[in-house]
Structures are given as C-alpha cells and as structure tokens.
Design a protein around this motif. Sequence first.
Motif, PDB file in Angstrom:
ATOM      1  N   LEU A   1       0.951   5.707  13.669  1.00 40.91           N
ATOM      2  CA  LEU A   1       0.947   4.964  12.443  1.00 40.91           C
ATOM      3  C   LEU A   1       1.973   4.319  11.737  1.00 40.91           C
ATOM      4  O   LEU A   1       2.085   3.611  11.421  1.00 40.91           O
ATOM      5  CB  LEU A   1      -0.075   5.582  11.698  1.00 40.91           C
ATOM      6  CG  LEU A   1      -0.280   4.962  10.325  1.00 40.91           C
ATOM      7  CD1 LEU A   1      -1.086   3.625  10.575  1.00 40.91           C
ATOM      8  CD2 LEU A   1      -1.323   5.906   9.284  1.00 40.91           C
TER       9      LEU A   1
ATOM     10  N   LEU B   1     -10.176  -4.363   7.873  1.00 40.19           N
ATOM     11  CA  LEU B   1     -10.882  -5.352   8.672  1.00 40.19           C
ATOM     12  C   LEU B   1     -12.042  -4.916   9.279  1.00 40.19           C
ATOM     13  O   LEU B   1     -12.748  -5.914   9.872  1.00 40.19           O
ATOM     14  CB  LEU B   1      -9.692  -5.652   9.782  1.00 40.19           C
ATOM     15  CG  LEU B   1      -8.540  -6.488   9.387  1.00 40.19           C
ATOM     16  CD1 LEU B   1      -7.487  -6.717  10.207  1.00 40.19           C
ATOM     17  CD2 LEU B   1      -9.033  -7.830   8.867  1.00 40.19           C
TER      18      LEU B   1
ATOM     19  N   TYR C   1       5.862   7.952   2.034  1.00 41.66           N
ATOM     20  CA  TYR C   1       4.505   8.205   2.946  1.00 41.66           C
ATOM     21  C   TYR C   1       4.902   8.086   4.250  1.00 41.66           C
ATOM     22  O   TYR C   1       4.726   8.645   5.324  1.00 41.66           O
ATOM     23  CB  TYR C   1       3.546   7.292   2.524  1.00 41.66           C
ATOM     24  CG  TYR C   1       2.374   7.405   3.529  1.00 41.66           C
ATOM     25  CD1 TYR C   1       1.620   8.692   3.545  1.00 41.66           C
ATOM     26  CD2 TYR C   1       2.178   6.374   4.318  1.00 41.66           C
ATOM     27  CE1 TYR C   1       0.554   8.535   4.646  1.00 41.66           C
ATOM     28  CE2 TYR C   1       0.999   6.462   5.427  1.00 41.66           C
ATOM     29  CZ  TYR C   1       0.468   7.581   5.421  1.00 41.66           C
ATOM     30  OH  TYR C   1      -0.555   7.617   6.257  1.00 41.66           O
TER      31      TYR C   1
ATOM     32  N   THR D   1       0.660  -1.215  -0.115  1.00 44.13           N
ATOM     33  CA  THR D   1       0.019  -0.012   0.170  1.00 44.13           C
ATOM     34  C   THR D   1       0.717   1.294  -0.002  1.00 44.13           C
ATOM     35  O   THR D   1       0.454   2.356  -0.619  1.00 44.13           O
ATOM     36  CB  THR D   1      -0.911   0.122   1.362  1.00 44.13           C
ATOM     37  OG1 THR D   1      -1.530  -1.255   1.381  1.00 44.13           O
ATOM     38  CG2 THR D   1      -1.990   1.160   1.326  1.00 44.13           C
ATOM     39  N   TYR D   2       1.896   1.259   0.724  1.00 38.93           N
ATOM     40  CA  TYR D   2       2.563   2.738   1.071  1.00 38.93           C
ATOM     41  C   TYR D   2       4.079   2.606   0.589  1.00 38.93           C
ATOM     42  O   TYR D   2       4.697   1.932   0.306  1.00 38.93           O
ATOM     43  CB  TYR D   2       2.575   2.653   2.437  1.00 38.93           C
ATOM     44  CG  TYR D   2       1.196   2.875   3.304  1.00 38.93           C
ATOM     45  CD1 TYR D   2       0.520   3.880   3.092  1.00 38.93           C
ATOM     46  CD2 TYR D   2       0.972   1.513   3.952  1.00 38.93           C
ATOM     47  CE1 TYR D   2      -0.773   3.878   3.737  1.00 38.93           C
ATOM     48  CE2 TYR D   2      -0.357   1.489   4.609  1.00 38.93           C
ATOM     49  CZ  TYR D   2      -1.291   2.576   4.585  1.00 38.93           C
ATOM     50  OH  TYR D   2      -2.343   2.523   5.284  1.00 38.93           O
TER      51      TYR D   2
ATOM     52  N   PRO E   1      -7.010  10.291   9.316  1.00 38.42           N
ATOM     53  CA  PRO E   1      -7.075   8.768   9.517  1.00 38.42           C
ATOM     54  C   PRO E   1      -5.758   8.168  10.111  1.00 38.42           C
ATOM     55  O   PRO E   1      -4.532   8.265   9.525  1.00 38.42           O
ATOM     56  CB  PRO E   1      -7.087   8.267   8.268  1.00 38.42           C
ATOM     57  CG  PRO E   1      -6.973   9.495   7.125  1.00 38.42           C
ATOM     58  CD  PRO E   1      -7.143  10.474   7.947  1.00 38.42           C
ATOM     59  N   ASN E   2      -5.916   7.567  11.397  1.00 35.69           N
ATOM     60  CA  ASN E   2      -4.547   7.144  12.181  1.00 35.69           C
ATOM     61  C   ASN E   2      -4.616   5.627  12.157  1.00 35.69           C
ATOM     62  O   ASN E   2      -4.017   5.029  13.243  1.00 35.69           O
ATOM     63  CB  ASN E   2      -4.302   7.675  13.381  1.00 35.69           C
ATOM     64  CG  ASN E   2      -5.700   7.849  14.135  1.00 35.69           C
ATOM     65  OD1 ASN E   2      -6.599   7.039  13.842  1.00 35.69           O
ATOM     66  ND2 ASN E   2      -5.671   8.272  15.513  1.00 35.69           N
ATOM     67  N   LEU E   3      -5.370   4.818  11.313  1.00 36.18           N
ATOM     68  CA  LEU E   3      -5.355   3.625  11.242  1.00 36.18           C
ATOM     69  C   LEU E   3      -4.754   3.031   9.922  1.00 36.18           C
ATOM     70  O   LEU E   3      -5.088   3.808   8.822  1.00 36.18           O
ATOM     71  CB  LEU E   3      -6.560   2.711  11.684  1.00 36.18           C
ATOM     72  CG  LEU E   3      -7.312   3.120  12.800  1.00 36.18           C
ATOM     73  CD1 LEU E   3      -8.792   2.625  13.041  1.00 36.18           C
ATOM     74  CD2 LEU E   3      -6.431   2.493  14.121  1.00 36.18           C
ATOM     75  N   SER E   4      -4.047   1.938   9.758  1.00 39.35           N
ATOM     76  CA  SER E   4      -3.729   1.480   8.520  1.00 39.35           C
ATOM     77  C   SER E   4      -4.746   1.212   7.580  1.00 39.35           C
ATOM     78  O   SER E   4      -5.673   0.652   8.100  1.00 39.35           O
ATOM     79  CB  SER E   4      -2.492   0.657   8.715  1.00 39.35           C
ATOM     80  OG  SER E   4      -3.102  -0.611   9.174  1.00 39.35           O
ATOM     81  N   ARG E   5      -4.487   1.140   6.281  1.00 40.94           N
ATOM     82  CA  ARG E   5      -5.375   0.730   5.165  1.00 40.94           C
ATOM     83  C   ARG E   5      -5.723  -0.840   5.814  1.00 40.94           C
ATOM     84  O   ARG E   5      -7.021  -1.268   5.735  1.00 40.94           O
ATOM     85  CB  ARG E   5      -4.886   0.390   3.699  1.00 40.94           C
ATOM     86  CG  ARG E   5      -5.640  -0.073   2.798  1.00 40.94           C
ATOM     87  CD  ARG E   5      -5.472  -0.371   1.502  1.00 40.94           C
ATOM     88  NE  ARG E   5      -6.173  -0.890   0.571  1.00 40.94           N
ATOM     89  CZ  ARG E   5      -7.260  -0.216   0.375  1.00 40.94           C
ATOM     90  NH1 ARG E   5      -7.371   1.170   0.333  1.00 40.94           N
ATOM     91  NH2 ARG E   5      -8.203  -0.595  -0.645  1.00 40.94           N
ATOM     92  N   GLU E   6      -5.039  -1.607   6.191  1.00 40.98           N
ATOM     93  CA  GLU E   6      -5.249  -3.002   6.387  1.00 40.98           C
ATOM     94  C   GLU E   6      -5.939  -2.963   7.647  1.00 40.98           C
ATOM     95  O   GLU E   6      -7.166  -3.876   7.519  1.00 40.98           O
ATOM     96  CB  GLU E   6      -3.969  -3.929   6.738  1.00 40.98           C
ATOM     97  CG  GLU E   6      -4.291  -5.301   6.985  1.00 40.98           C
ATOM     98  CD  GLU E   6      -3.082  -6.109   7.330  1.00 40.98           C
ATOM     99  OE1 GLU E   6      -2.072  -5.682   7.947  1.00 40.98           O
ATOM    100  OE2 GLU E   6      -2.756  -7.244   6.811  1.00 40.98           O
ATOM    101  N   VAL E   7      -5.876  -2.380   8.512  1.00 36.04           N
ATOM    102  CA  VAL E   7      -6.727  -2.260   9.678  1.00 36.04           C
ATOM    103  C   VAL E   7      -8.133  -1.716   9.605  1.00 36.04           C
ATOM    104  O   VAL E   7      -9.220  -2.425   9.863  1.00 36.04           O
ATOM    105  CB  VAL E   7      -6.142  -1.414  11.088  1.00 36.04           C
ATOM    106  CG1 VAL E   7      -7.012  -1.295  12.113  1.00 36.04           C
ATOM    107  CG2 VAL E   7      -4.813  -2.202  11.337  1.00 36.04           C
TER     108      VAL E   7
ATOM    109  N   PHE F   1      -1.627   8.387  -2.332  1.00 38.81           N
ATOM    110  CA  PHE F   1      -0.332   8.517  -1.291  1.00 38.81           C
ATOM    111  C   PHE F   1      -0.777   7.949   0.012  1.00 38.81           C
ATOM    112  O   PHE F   1       0.245   7.263   0.566  1.00 38.81           O
ATOM    113  CB  PHE F   1       0.132   9.791  -1.341  1.00 38.81           C
ATOM    114  CG  PHE F   1       1.193  10.066  -0.525  1.00 38.81           C
ATOM    115  CD1 PHE F   1       2.479   9.618  -1.297  1.00 38.81           C
ATOM    116  CD2 PHE F   1       1.643  10.604   0.584  1.00 38.81           C
ATOM    117  CE1 PHE F   1       3.914   9.754  -0.850  1.00 38.81           C
ATOM    118  CE2 PHE F   1       2.843  11.016   1.085  1.00 38.81           C
ATOM    119  CZ  PHE F   1       4.066  10.519   0.406  1.00 38.81           C
ATOM    120  N   ILE F   2      -1.748   8.157   0.703  1.00 39.35           N
ATOM    121  CA  ILE F   2      -2.310   7.849   1.982  1.00 39.35           C
ATOM    122  C   ILE F   2      -2.736   6.242   1.993  1.00 39.35           C
ATOM    123  O   ILE F   2      -3.079   5.881   3.047  1.00 39.35           O
ATOM    124  CB  ILE F   2      -3.027   8.573   2.871  1.00 39.35           C
ATOM    125  CG1 ILE F   2      -4.413   8.811   2.042  1.00 39.35           C
ATOM    126  CG2 ILE F   2      -2.198  10.245   2.978  1.00 39.35           C
ATOM    127  CD1 ILE F   2      -5.316   9.623   2.978  1.00 39.35           C
ATOM    128  N   GLY F   3      -2.728   5.699   0.879  1.00 37.47           N
ATOM    129  CA  GLY F   3      -3.132   4.433   0.575  1.00 37.47           C
ATOM    130  C   GLY F   3      -4.883   4.231   0.644  1.00 37.47           C
ATOM    131  O   GLY F   3      -5.317   2.933   1.065  1.00 37.47           O
TER     132      GLY F   3
END
Lengths: 394, 410
Positions: free
Chosen positions: A334, B48, A325, A320-321, B39-45, B82-84
């Motif tokens: 994060l 889910l 980033y 993803t990143y 947004p302070n959680l990752s894309r993966e989180v 960029f931020i996924g």
Amino acid sequence: MTKPSPLTYKVLSKCSSSKARRGLMILRQNKPVELPVFMPVGTQGTLKGILVDQLKQDNMNCQIMLGNTYHLGLRPGPEILKKVNGLHNFMNWDRALLTDSGGFQMVSLLELAEITEEGVKFQSPFDSTKESMLTPEESIKLQNVIGADIIMQLDDVVKTTTTGPRVEEAMLRTIRWIDRCLEANERNEDQSIFPIVQGGLQPELRKQCAEALTKRDVRGFAVGGLSGGESKDEFWKIVSLSTDLLPENKPRYLMGVGFASDLIVCVALGIDMFDCVFPTRTARFGCALVRKGQLNLRQQKYECDLEPIDKRCKCSTCKTYTRAYIHSIINEPLMCSLVSIHNVYFQLQLMRDIREAIDQDKYPEFVKTYMDELYPENKPQWIVDALNSVNIKL
Amino acid sequence: MKFVVELSSKCSGRLGLLSNIERLPERCINTPFLLFVNPNLSREVLELNFCLKSDFGVALPISKTEQMEEPLQLSKKGISEFIGLSECLTFLTFQNTSELTRTGHHEKGSIPVFRTAGKINLNTQRYMNIVEVSKPDFYLSLADSDTWKDCPKRRLIKSNERSQEFFEECISHHKKINSKSKLIATVEGGYNMHERKKCIDYLKKEDEYISGFLIDGFHRNGFEATQVDVDAMTEIVEKTVEILNNDKVRLMFGAYLPHVTLQLISLGIDIFDSSFIQIVTNMNRALVFNFDINNPVKRFPEIDLTDEKYKEDFTGFLENCDCLACRQHTKAYVNHLLITKELLAPMLLTIHNLHHYKRFFEVIRECIKNNKLPELIKLVTDQYKEAGSLIYEQPEITDKYIKKHNASSK
C-alpha cells in the motif's frame, strides 16, 4: 472523405522572455493533451499500483501515459494485443498513449544486443539460444499493434558519453531508419511517428540530424540520446540547440527527462513533452517528491511526523494520510500505491503550474520562485546559465 | 454500544443490529457482518468501490499496527483517523488471521507477535497502551490462541491458563482507563468442551464489561482455517453458543470457506473477518461462487487467473458483477498483471473478492430474514463440495511453507 489528422498541435501562448510555450495537442478521437506535459511511465500496461480511475480523477487528470514496446512485445505479446485491438482496450485507458521503439531498452537491458544496419540483434531474455532482430520495420509493426497515439522511430542508440566516429554513424543511421519507419507505418492515419534527433554532444551532428529529420513529413519531434551521464552543462546546450533547429509548429519531446528542475529549465528552452520513470520508481522505495527535493519516508525522523507529505498538495494521499502513517507501512505494498499517487500528482501539478505561468506570461517569475525554494543557498551554475541564455535571470 | 437481536431462530441464524457506537453514533451495523481485515487498499480506492459511511468496518491486527503506537500517542485522534478511515468501524485484534501464525515461541507474561520486521513479545501492559492510544471501537482481550485440532492436552490447558491471566490483566486495565473502546472477550479451549466451559466461567465473572465474545482457538490462522474439521468445530461452536449470553455479539475470525461460514452463521455467529479474501487473493484467484438462490446455477467457485486459458479471455471475472474490476477490466489483463507481478493485480482481485463477499453477506441477511438460509447453504455447499479438494489441498505445514506462504501476502 479523408480522416482528420491524428495529431494537431497549436501554440496557445508564448513566454515573452524565454522559449517556453503553452500548447495544445489534440490526438485522434479528440483526446486533448495540454502542453508542456509530463508523461508517467506505465511500462507493462499499468502505472504501478494505480487504478485507471485514479489517474482520471479531476485533481489528477492524467492525459497521456507511456508504454514500453519492448516489455509489451514480450508480455502480453502482439497476438493478444492484436486480438483485443490494442493497448488502450487491453488496459482500459481511453486517453492518449505513447510508446517508445523498444530499441533503447534492448540496448540497456540486454547485454548482448548488437546494432547493425539492418536493426538491433538480440537474444531472447527468456531463451538465450534464440536470437532475434528488431528492425525499424518490426518496431513499427509492433507499435502498430499496440496502437498508441504517438509512436517512436527506432533509433541507433549510443551511450551519451560516447565520442568518435560511432556517434556520427549512429546519427546517420537514425536518419536512414526514420525513412524505413515511415515507410513501414501501416496506420499513419491513426498513429504519428516522431523521429528522434541524435548526434550525441556534438552541435554539428545534432544540426545535421535535425536538418535532415525536419525535411520528413512528420507531426512532431523528439530529442534523444541525452540524460545518460553527460554533464548538465553539455545537456542544456544540446537541448537548446535542438529546439532552435526544430519547427515552431510541431511538438517537441525530450526523452527520459523528469527531475523538477530539469523540467522547468527545459520548458524554458522550448520543450513540450517529457517522460521519466523516476517519480514512480523512487516511490517504490518510499521517496516522496516535494518542492524542496524529496523526502525519504523510510527515515526514522518521520515516525511521529503528523504532517502530510506536502501541506499544499491536493493529491488523495496528502488529503488523507500523514508522513507518520506512510512511515508505519513502509514495507507494505500500500505504501507504494500511496507514494506513487503523490509523485505522479506532483509531476502533473508542476506541469499545470508551468502552463498557468506561461498563460499569464509570468514564467520567469514562476521559475525564480521555484528555484529559490528548491535551492535556497546556491543555485547550480548550469541552471543559472541555461536560464540566462533565454533571458531568465535568477 | 447497543446490540439487539432482531430475529433469531434455532439453526437458521440470527439478524442483529449494532448501534449507539460512541464514536459513530449515527451508525447502524446489520449483522451478520464482515470486517475487512488488514485493509490494504487506499481510502481513494475503497471509496471508488464501497460506501464507507454505511457498513464498512476494519479489523486491525496488532502485528500490522503496533509500530503506530508512538504517532498515535502524539496525535491523540485514534487509529481510525490515522489510517484514513475515520468513518469506519474499527476492531483491534491481536492476531493476523490472514497469515499462518507460527506455533510455540511463548514466553511468560506475553504472546509472540510475528511482524514483517521480526518477532516481538507483547505483554498486556503494552497491548492495553496500544488500545488506549488507538481508540478502536472494539478490541479483543489478549489471549493465547495457539491451539488447533490435534494439539496436545497440556498445550490446551496452558493456553487457557495463560489466557485467563491475560484476560484478568486486560479487564483491570479496561476498568482503569475507562475507555470508550468496547471489550470483546476471547473464548479459548480448542476442541475441548471442558476447557471451553472453564474459560467462559472466568470470562463471565466480568460480564458487565464484556460487549461480545470471539470464539477462538480452532486453528492457527492463515490457510489452516480453510482446513478445519468442520464437524468437530461446529459441534463445539454449537455447545459454546448455548452457554453464551444471547444478548451479546458473537464473533469468529479466520479464513473459513464460504459454506463453513454459512454453517457458523446458522449457529448464531454474528461477525466475521475477511481473511478468506486475503487467502483467495494470495492464490491469484477470483471468487465466482453463486449465491443467488433465485437462480441456483452451480459454478466452479473460484477461478485461478494465472491459468493459461484466461490469457485471451476479454471478459470480467464474473458476468453481471458490478465491481470496479469486472466493469473495467478483463481476465486477460489481470492474467498479464499477475504474470508480470504488477501490484495492480492483487488490488483488482481484492476489490472483486471483497465486493463479492460483501454482497454474499447482504444475501445472507436477506435469506435469514426470508427464512431461506437453508437454501443458500445448500447452493454454496454444493459448489464447494463439488470442487472438493481440487481447490483447497492440505499442504504440509512446515517452517518453509510458512515463510513462503506469508511472503506471498506481502
């Protein structure tokens, strides 16, 4: 009917040149752990910034994690862990767990710990007027409450670089303490105690220790007292000597070792299990592990680097990143989650690659390719020597 | 971009539909809508827990994104990628609503932006450059929003004058760059209707370029938004809404308490941000207020997970909640994670609180549809009124407090 053994171990295939072996360990409730394995350290019942579900995703597939008895004994403490029926339930982790004895952390974290024949005497970190004693029996009792699948004996830890009679004393005491630990284990049908081979950097002492420990009825062994500032030359010789002394049909765990090159060499020397805080600790400072070493993503040069940490990596962070980033959020929590995921994945993937190479009896080729990438110029002499000793010529 | 009001009734809110978003042509966003701020959680989180493809949108404060300008310039792909979160609606804002903004520090031609790495002065040129390379779906016109309940009149006037300058600069850039990003005009004027009108007058001159309005300037973000004088604010909001076009989307940002948010919705506000979630999470709390009007039991609306009484509570935050945190973990575990300062604690709390609040917004939309918003307002207001000052005490806002408060959100 007797309960099935809580730990069975089988060698699946062996490298025809080195001592590397591909194994399968089945822990209670049919939990498989494929060996050789790297165990990430979740000190206080969590791998920092990572969800249990992330560790169980297909690409990550973490099968075993380590918890620290010293920390868990303080918080949440045995009463709560007893009520919830152990750490597995507390943190909702249905895969394998291993706990250390707590002794090492006491000696390394607390200034005033003192070792006597009875146990480790220490001051409470929260109340310096309170003095307590961690005996072998206490350590096992605590680990019985935590309930990990593999638990460690309390050993007498001395600095790796210590010389003189203290090393022998510690080794002999470790042998005396394994019997007290085995005797104290109230959950032998659920939890397997691993004894720890000690003896500093002296081959005779290591030998004496291993001989004594292998007479005990245990399901696996650990090699301790290394990775503490000794020279790499001494380190690999002791590892190799220890694996020669330990039985073929039981898993061998080298404590506190986790750099990629160490893992690769020590697998060739016959080690099956590893643990180290380094991959997750270094992640918190923005350091990402790659085949060539590590990237410090804090550095300015990554500001506009639109590549992932590693193009070949299949972890969720690299999917993803970009490095840019991660650099841009270097001071945000994060960042720690993203780099931790990558680093844990890096370690687990390295072990998967190692296992596959052994399976195909191509471990020497794998080692050569890896070392060429990691050290394109000069390879450290100790690595050349260690691998040479097991017929892998770089 | 198209915004259609599907259902509207006086004092009972309105349902709207945002569609034809240029970057996300398939997307339909139902309002009232909640944006996840910073947004302070990752894309993966996030994946889910939430369906990113359906109705997920993020608000990105400039204080957390300005350092991305150069890589964005280079990548040319915009900030959402960029931020996924390329399939999420993106909204660039100039203030971080989840942290208290220090008052003052104004310099001519720029607004002060307080970042972790220190303060910078942001002028329109730089701001619009960032907009251009970020390619957000929406962005706010730059404004001086440093006004609050009892702020001096001259500050109010100054804020409005400066905001007008910023707006005019933004608009001229906006016309030049022919950006796909839609402009949301920032309405300032604090608690003064005269100033509000003045502001709307100059905004309306550029009506055709404006996709919506953010009604701003009631607080200085962070905790202060939980303390607003609700009656005074809603009076101004009501009058302001009256003079805004009906066919444009209306936004209000800041950590308003849930029952205040409901009042604002009933006055016709369409989009909010999740800064309240961040405030609640920073206080180590889980939201448990009840919004089920078919089973209107009252609960103490928020629980503090550091409370000793949860040490041995092996149940989820909220019975029947189907968020990942409640399905998999317990109050006792999160209590332990908080005490040991583990990063997983704020992650699990954010997951739950965001889930709870997004569900709350779903229920709000259902209630507007079924003409039951007043029932929902009563249920939620009762719970927050009964808990009263027990949960949101007015802290004395000093520099020290700001430091401490903002440090805890890092």
